[in-house]
Design an enzyme around this catalytic site. Structure first.
Site: not given
Ligand code: PMP
Length: 287
Positions: A33, A149, A182, A207
């Protein structure tokens, strides 16, 4: 005005939108996603989100459900049909519908595509940034491909629920060495005593957040240095500032970790300047 969702080629009322009980996303979390922020009528950093979606699909050998140049049109359509000026657009692709076998279904099974959008009040985020958020730490218990993701988010669900029950807004996963990985749905940052931003390298183990990537450009514009390295919970607690980044929170100040205040317990000025400069730098695609 009813909400509208896109499901496998059709725009339907949100309340009636459904997928089959043997969708592999439902049965195996066999899907990926993206969440893009919609701000002031623009989809933020859409090309980067679609590039990451492509990477996630490639890593899992899931085909594109529509051609790559059509997906932006569907995103725009869903945003517009829902009259979203500020909010988010959600894209989910699963391996499709097939009788429940672990191995991949035949190549005839088409991946399933769902796109939804919803409004959010930007004032709520701004208000939250004025006070900052609290985070708790939890041991890392996810698989080692969190760089993809996927919709397999149960550890993230449990961690964020635990944070909520502790009166916090995010949980930081911590590795066996005591280093921060994270958040449950965000990347983790600190600002050290010299005003240098520190964030964990994104090669693997976290991620590669799109907001994180854009934040590198924001920091450069503000003349701030970034060190990509691991940092411990102890270092974070002693930091000058700490914050999270994600598409829906941008840079959100952290004022406490596990109940211990960060610096004077108020949002840090560097975090707030990153937050305020973000939309000047991020790529804005008209919805
Ligand atoms: N880490 C994780 C585990 C996440 O779910 C997200 C949010 N999707 C992020 C980091 C941040 O990613 P982004 O800046 O692309 O929203």
């Amino acid at each position: 005005m009813p909400r509208i969702a896109y499901v496998n080629g059709r725009y339907i009322t949100h309340a009636d939108a459904a997928v089959h009980i043997e969708d592999r996303g439902y049965q195996f979390a066999d899907g990926v996603y993206e969440v893009c922020e919609v701000a002031r009528g623009f989809i933020v950093d859409m090309p980067r989100h679609l590039a990451r979606l492509n990477r996630s699909l490639t890593e899992l050998s899931i085909a594109w459900p529509v051609t790559r140049n059509v997906l932006p049109l569907i995103l725009r359509e869903v945003v517009n049909r829902n009259h979203v000026v500020n909010g988010l657009v959600y894209v989910q692709v699963t391996r499709g519908v097939a009788s429940r076998e672990f191995v991949f279904p035949s190549a005839n099974v088409k991946p399933a595509l769902v796109v939804t959008a919803r409004k959010a009040d930007p004032a709520a985020g701004a208000k939250r940034a004025e006070t900052g958020i609290a985070v708790i730490t939890v041991p890392e218990n996810r698989w080692d491909r969190v760089d993809i993701k996927t919709v397999g988010l149960l550890p993230n669900v449990l961690a964020k629920q635990k944070a909520k029950e502790a009166g916090a807004q995010e949980a930081w996963f911590v590795d066996a060495d005591g280093n921060v990985k994270e958040g449950g749905s965000s990347n983790a940052w600190i600002v050290n005593r010299d005003g240098v931003l520190v964030t964990r390298p994104a090669e693997h183990g976290i991620l590669r957040g799109i907001t994180r990537t854009t934040m590198f450009e924001v920091a450069a514009r503000l003349g701030l240095k970034i060190e990509e390295r691991e940092f411990s919970v102890a270092e974070a607690k002693a930091a000058r500032e700490a914050f999270i980044s994600s598409a829906t929170t941008i840079a959100m100040p952290i004022v406490a970790i596990d109940g211990d205040p960060i610096a004077n317990g108020h949002p840090g000025s560097i975090t707030l300047s990153l937050r305020h400069a973000f939309f000047d730098i991020a790529e804005k695609s008209p919805a």
